[in-house]
Each structure stands twice: as structure tokens, then as C-alpha cells.
Design a protein around this motif. Structure first.
Motif, PDB file in Angstrom:
ATOM      1  N   LEU B  34      87.340 115.886   0.780  1.00 20.07           N
ATOM      2  CA  LEU B  34      86.811 115.934   2.139  1.00 20.07           C
ATOM      3  C   LEU B  34      85.298 115.765   2.101  1.00 20.07           C
ATOM      4  N   LEU B  35      84.807 114.807   2.906  1.00 20.48           N
ATOM      5  CA  LEU B  35      83.369 114.574   2.999  1.00 20.48           C
ATOM      6  C   LEU B  35      82.912 114.917   4.413  1.00 20.48           C
ATOM      7  N   HIS B  36      81.648 115.181   4.534  1.00 17.95           N
ATOM      8  CA  HIS B  36      81.075 115.328   5.867  1.00 17.95           C
ATOM      9  C   HIS B  36      80.911 113.922   6.434  1.00 17.95           C
ATOM     10  N   ALA B  37      81.623 113.609   7.527  1.00 17.15           N
ATOM     11  CA  ALA B  37      81.682 112.232   8.004  1.00 17.15           C
ATOM     12  C   ALA B  37      80.302 111.675   8.357  1.00 17.15           C
ATOM     13  N   THR B  38      79.388 112.506   8.762  1.00 13.17           N
ATOM     14  CA  THR B  38      78.096 111.977   9.227  1.00 13.17           C
ATOM     15  C   THR B  38      77.152 111.659   8.069  1.00 13.17           C
ATOM     16  N   CYS B  39      77.238 112.380   6.959  1.00 13.13           N
ATOM     17  CA  CYS B  39      76.282 112.109   5.876  1.00 13.13           C
ATOM     18  C   CYS B  39      76.965 111.730   4.572  1.00 13.13           C
ATOM     19  N   VAL B 229      81.244 104.850   1.005  1.00 14.87           N
ATOM     20  CA  VAL B 229      80.362 105.861   1.572  1.00 14.87           C
ATOM     21  C   VAL B 229      79.664 106.558   0.424  1.00 14.87           C
ATOM     22  N   LYS B 230      78.367 106.627   0.475  1.00 14.14           N
ATOM     23  CA  LYS B 230      77.664 107.243  -0.651  1.00 14.14           C
ATOM     24  C   LYS B 230      77.143 108.604  -0.254  1.00 14.14           C
ATOM     25  N   GLY B 234      73.898 110.587  -4.681  1.00 12.64           N
ATOM     26  CA  GLY B 234      73.882 109.389  -5.513  1.00 12.64           C
ATOM     27  C   GLY B 234      73.769 108.143  -4.661  1.00 12.64           C
ATOM     28  N   ARG B 235      72.924 108.200  -3.642  1.00 12.11           N
ATOM     29  CA  ARG B 235      72.876 107.086  -2.718  1.00 12.11           C
ATOM     30  C   ARG B 235      71.855 106.053  -3.170  1.00 12.11           C
ATOM     31  N   GLU B 236      72.089 105.518  -4.387  1.00  9.11           N
ATOM     32  CA  GLU B 236      71.148 104.505  -4.860  1.00  9.11           C
ATOM     33  C   GLU B 236      71.928 103.239  -5.148  1.00  9.11           C
ATOM     34  N   THR B 237      71.777 102.229  -4.347  1.00  6.69           N
ATOM     35  CA  THR B 237      72.463 100.985  -4.664  1.00  6.69           C
ATOM     36  C   THR B 237      71.494  99.976  -5.247  1.00  6.69           C
ATOM     37  N   LYS B 238      70.238 100.113  -4.930  1.00  3.17           N
ATOM     38  CA  LYS B 238      69.270  99.170  -5.467  1.00  3.17           C
ATOM     39  C   LYS B 238      68.423  99.878  -6.507  1.00  3.17           C
TER      40      LYS B 238
END
Lengths: 360, 278
Positions: B34-39, B229-230, B234-238
């Protein structure tokens, strides 16, 4: 003593060639008795001749010039295979009665809550003595006992407590390391066996290594690569010693997670072996005090007598782990030099390179 | 191959057979977090005490058995340790029965049994005896602190172990009232014909979980299309984001961040070091 001269190495080789099944080797002014020289440690098969203890000692003498700098000042542990790679093996980090020419250092261990003597292999006699004991796989810490030149303010007390060790220079590694370990099975493995080396898996691993290298290069950071000697690749990022092991592990974890996001089908960080199946395990947990991958040029327990071999990045596209064996590596080094020449001096200041605190 | 989940021995009269137990089945259900849908952050489970209005650490928890509404008797670790576990490391064979005598409702989980060191010969003896006599052995085994009834049977040249429910764990059948349902000869004939049409040998390979297949394909497609969804962690794609993340790691280290109390330390015991071989 330190690194042996070419003449010393030649002399040891001559003694080994002339010896029957046992002899006392004279090296750098010390006596090292060696026995069972014709005992096969890697069995022969088909065209391939067995690798005997004599061949192992010849190998260690010939690569010592390039291997010893990676062992110097570093606590060592070994995996011993007294009857060769197909016999029983055991792991050893403490020694009861090491010879006088072998340096030891007392280090606190939380297991057992006591100090224990670690061996430090910094000369040819010690290396030969380890070979005599069937120590095929050598592992040396990423941190070392000496402070020069980049950790002069750190402590040198390694005994008594975990806290003392935490504050000491032994808590500051020279490298951040990445272990890329393919769990891509060939399908020929027997039940419960580890994945075997095969082309597809190695190709995937090399692609991942090249990508990690490219990304770090674009941040101004240089990495170095070696074969694990088994199925994978080891990447080393040499750093200035101002990050402790925990920080080095955090850095490695960040890079590992980035690789996972980038290649979710190739990379796994999963602790459960079953869930690593079909992917490359990006192991950042080796960045831990007391842990270590096999040192450069360490022999490995693989049927073809492979060693963990440093390679140049431009070679990586064309090499295969079985190219580097006890038979081939000394010639390669003598003819083409060491691909990792200079790594111990190539320290990078991560903070400054990344512009931490407004610098750079 | 999975690791053995249990090792011990089978007690068979005067003979003791060292064996290991492996899980024989696994669920292939795809599980989700389960993730927080907004973030996109993975949600954390919190042990929350509504009285003290605070999160409760593990060491402040205790097990309570609810014997009446909101009334509990508590049991400590010491209490659990006092409980008798007679068959801790042995599978004591107590009876031999025909497999058909055990109703399938009793079967709980299946395990493969393999001989451990020096167990091959007595293992083979028990296996052949059961095969030749066409019998299943009943025994007791303790897995994860729970003593269970189990059945040992030969299958494809090896022994399998099935844990069995105790009779009081089987629910009674509901009353089924069939007296008023009169079946005619003709209806029976028609039903027989239909059955004969569909009659064939059991081949489990024919049956697939179509829902799971479709779900896997959907996940694969999303991964390929990077419709991912990251989580902020770990929200690094570049590469530029990698630089940021690394900067944060290094910065935190230099500031002397508070260290987590129980960070796994280097474990360099002999066992681990020889297993980890890269």
C-alpha cells in the motif's frame, strides 16, 4: 621488506622449480617451509592440467608485486582449502601462532567481546606461508591501520571496545564497493546450487556495470572494475577517508537504488536468494567493517582456477571471467601492466565533487 | 532450491532417520504494497496505543488472550518457554494406515522430506516399506513451536510429509436437507452422459491462474513503459537526481547524523563468509 624485487621473485621461482615435494623457501631473508608441492588444489579435466600447490606458490610469487599493495596495512581473513577446491574449506581470521615475519594487529570483536589478533600480509614470506596453508581466497578490509595521507586525525586504538574501534581509522574505508552478482541461472545447476557462470548472465552484468560507471563518471567520479573470479563483477570507488563505513554503505545503497529504478528487470536488492532469481544482485552491504570481497588477484574456488582480475573499462566489452586464471594472469601483468595501477592514490573527495555544503 | 525449514530425525522403532524438511508448495499470488496515492510513499504500519496516544516499540508489547470482551490474560516469553514440546526434533511414527482412510479435509500443508547426512539407507528402507505395503505413516512433528499431526507417504521415489489438522480444527458440516429432492431415472441418465463427456485423466498442467497471468503482464507492461510511481526515497530517474541523492547521503554523514540503534553490523562469522562467495 614490503614489495619484493624482481630478483627476489625470480629466486623464489627457481627454488620452487628445483624442489621435490617439500622445501624450505628462502625469501627476503626469511625461511618458509612448504610441503606437498605436487598436491593438486584444482583438479585437472580433459585438456586442462591440474593446478598444484607448487603452481599456486609460483602464481603468488609472480603476482605479489601487484597484489601486496592491496593487502598492506589491512586486516586479512582467508578461506582455506587444505585439500583443494573440492575438499572441505574453512574460514579463518584469527591465527594462534603466526610466524615472526607476519605482522598481526589486535582488534576488538563484538562477537565474543574480546580482542583478537588479525594477520596483515605485507610481504612475500607471509603470502607464501598463506599459500602453504591452502589459503586460496584472500579478503582484506577496505580500511587500514595507517593514517597517512588522508586520515591523519583518526585514532589508532583498535582494542577494548566497539566504541574505540568506531572512532579509529579502521572505521574509515578507502573504497565504496559494489558487488554485482548475477542470480541468472544457466538451468544446469543442481538443486540448491549457486548460479553457474554463463554468457547471458555475464553480458547483463557487464552492461549494468558500464551503466553504473557512466552515471558516476557524469558526476565526476571514477570507478574501477574487476572480475569477481566467479560469476560477477566488483566495482570500486576510491574515496578520501572522511566517510565512515555506515556512510559509505549509504552512498552505495543510494547508487544501488538508483540502478534498481533504472533497470527494474535486471537489478535486485532482495535479501532473499529465491527472490533474486533471474536478476543481478546489486550488493551494497559489503561496505561494512570486517567484510570484504576477494582482493585483486586472489584465486577463487572455480574449477578453471580463475582469479579476481582487475580489468580496464575498455576491455570489459570483450573479456570473460575464465580468461583470467592462475596460468594466464602473471603473463598478462608482466606484459601489459596492472589495470588497477594507481587506484590506491586515486582518492576522490565525494563531498567536494558533489558540492556538499556549497563547495565545488 | 529453498533452504530446509526443519531438520531432525524420524523415529521408526529402534531406527532413527536424519531428515530435512522442505516446503513443497508455494503460493504464486502477486502481492502488493500500500502506497500513499498522492506522494507514492510506502505506508508504514504503526503499533498505536489509543490510550497513551503514542507509537509503541516492540519491547513494550506483550501477548494477550481475549477471554471475554475487552478482558485479557497476558502471556510472557517465559510462559511460552515453559510449555512442553515433546516432539521437538523428531518425527515419531505412531501408526500406519491406508491413504484413503485420511479424508482430504485433514490435509493442511505439504512438505518434501529428504535424507540428511548418513540418513540415506534407513530413509530408503522406510520408503520401500511404505511403497510395498501401500501404507501411509502417521506421526507428530513440531514446526514453529506448534506440535502437529502429520502423515508420511511415498511419492515418486521420495517421502512426502503432509501436516494434518486435528479433528477439533475441522468444522462440522452444515445440515443438508435433501429429503424433498426427488431425482428421476431420466435425470440421472442425463447427468451420467454429461459426466462421461468430460471424463479424462487429471493433468494439473492444463490449469492456469489466468488472473495472475494477466496481472503479471500488466505489471511488465507498466515497467516497460516506465509507468512507475516512485517513492520520494528513491525518486531519481535522471543522473542529476542521483547527484542530489548522493549529496544528501554524504551531507548527512558529514553532519554526524544520529545512527539508527540497530544497524546490521558486519557479520563475519565463518558460516556467512563461506556462503557469500562473490
Amino acid at each position: 621488506m614490503g614489495t619484493p624485487t624482481a630478483a627476489t621473485v625470480r629466486d623464489v621461482l627457481k627454488q620452487l622449480d628445483a624442489a621435490k615435494d617439500r622445501v624450505t623457501l628462502h625469501a627476503d631473508g626469511h625461511d618458509v617451509p612448504v610441503t606437498n608441492l605436487d598436491k593438486p588444489l584444482w583438479a585437472g579435466a580433459g585438456q586442462r592440467k591440474a593446478v598444484t600447490k607448487r603452481s599456486l606458490l609460483r602464481y603468488l610469487a609472480r603476482v605479489s608485486r601487484w597484489m601486496l599493495p592491496h593487502l598492506s596495512d589491512r586486516p586479512l581473513f582467508v578461506t582455506r582449502f587444505p585439500n583443494g577446491i573440492n575438499g572441505k574449506s574453512f574460514y579463518q581470521k584469527h591465527w594462534d601462532d603466526p610466524p615472526a615475519f607476519a605482522r598481526t594487529v589486535a582488534i576488538y570483536s563484538s562477537q565474543g567481546d574480546a580482542d583478537g589478533d588479525y594477520l596483515i600480509c605485507e610481504n612475500l614470506p607471509t603470502l607464501l606461508w598463506l599459500g602453504q596453508m591452502g589459503s586460496l581466497e584472500l579478503h582484506a578490509w577496505y580500511s587500514r591501520t595507517e593514517r597517512e595521507p588522508d586520515a591523519v586525525t583518526r585514532g589508532r586504538r583498535f582494542t577494548g571496545s566497539e566504541a574505540a574501534l568506531d572512532k579509529s581509522v579502521l572505521n574509515y574505508p578507502d573504497f565504496v564497493v559494489f558487488d554485482l552478482d548475477p542470480y541468472d541461472y544457466s538451468g544446469r545447476e543442481s538443486r540448491g546450487a549457486e548460479p553457474e557462470l554463463h554468457r547471458r548472465a555475464f553480458n547483463r552484468t557487464r552492461k549494468l556495470a558500464l551503466q553504473v560507471r557512466e552515471q558516476l563518471e557524469s558526476l565526476g567520479l571514477s570507478t574501477w572494475v574487476k572480475t569477481s573470479g566467479r560469476t560477477g563483477l566488483h566495482l570500486y570507488l576510491p574515496i578520501v577517508r572522511d566517510l565512515d563505513f555506515d556512510a559509505a554503505r549509504d552512498v552505495a545503497q543510494t547508487i544501488a537504488r538508483h540502478a534498481l529504478k533504472d533497470r527494474p528487470k535486471d537489478v535486485t536488492l532482495d535479501w532473499s536468494v529465491e527472490r533474486r532469481r533471474g536478476k543481478i544482485f546489486f550488493d551494497y552491504n559489503q561496505n561494512s567493517r570486517g567484510k570484504s570481497l576477494a582482493v585483486p588477484y586472489s584465486p577463487r574456488r572455480h574449477a578453471t582456477a580463475t582469479v579476481s582480475a582487475p580489468v580496464r573499462w575498455k576491455e570489459l566489452e570483450t573479456i570473460y571471467p575464465t580468461d583470467f586464471t592462475l596460468r594466464t594472469v602473471p603473463d598478462r601483468l608482466e606484459a601489459g601492466g596492472d589495470p588497477w595501477d594507481g587506484i590506491l592514490e586515486a582518492k576522490q573527495d565525494l563531498g567536494a565533487t558533489l558540492g556538499v555544503g556549497g563547495a565545488a | 532450491m529453498a533452504r530446509a525449514i526443519w531438520s531432525g530425525s524420524i523415529g521408526f522403532g529402534m531406527v532413527s532417520i536424519p531428515v530435512k524438511l522442505f516446503g513443497a508448495t508455494e503460493s504464486k499470488d502477486i502481492s502488493f504494497h500500500l502506497l500513499h496515492a498522492t506522494c507514492g510513499t510506502r505506508l508504514k504500519q504503526v503499533r498505536w496505543c489509543p490510550t497513551d496516544e503514542q507509537e509503541v516499540p516492540w519491547n513494550e508489547t506483550v501477548r494477550g488472550y481475549e477471554f471475554g470482551k475487552d478482558q485479557y490474560v497476558t502471556l510472557t516469553d517465559e510462559d511460552f518457554e515453559k510449555l512442553p514440546l515433546p516432539s521437538k526434533h523428531t518425527i515419531e511414527l505412531s501408526a500406519f494406515v491406508k491413504a484413503e482412510e485420511i479424508d482430504p479435509v485433514y490435509y493442511e500443508r505439504s512438505y518434501h522430506l529428504a535424507p540428511d547426512e548418513r540418513g540415506e539407507k534407513p530413509y530408503a528402507l522406510l520408503l520401500q516399506t511404505l511403497e510395498k505395503k501401500g501404507l501411509t505413516a502417521l506421526a507428530a512433528i513440531t514446526i514453529r513451536k506448534k506440535e502437529q499431526l502429520c502423515a508420511l507417504r511415498p511419492k515418486d521415489g521420495a517421502l512426502m510429509l503432509e501436516t494434518l489438522y486435528y479433528p477439533d480444527e475441522i468444522r462440522a458440516q452444515p445440515e443438508v436437507e435433501l429429503d424433498k429432492a426427488k431425482i428421476t431415472e431420466r435425470e440421472l441418465e442425463m447427468a451420467f452422459t454429461l459426466i462421461d463427456l468430460l471424463r479424462k485423466p487429471f493433468d494439473p498442467e492444463e490449469y492456469k491462474d489466468h488472473y495472475r497471468e494477466a496481472l503479471s503482464q500488466l505489471i511488465e507492461a507498466k515497467l516497460d513503459g516506465r509507468d512507475v510511481v516512485k517513492s520520494p526515497a528513491g525518486r531519481e530517474t535522471k543522473v542529476i537526481d542521483l547527484a542530489d541523492a548522493l549529496r544528501q547521503s554524504v551531507e548527512a554523514a558529514k553532519k554526524g547524523k544520529p545512527k539508527p540503534a540497530a544497524r546490521p553490523r558486519a557479520r563475519t562469522s565463518a558460516r556467512r563468509a563461506t556462503r557469500k562467495v562473490s
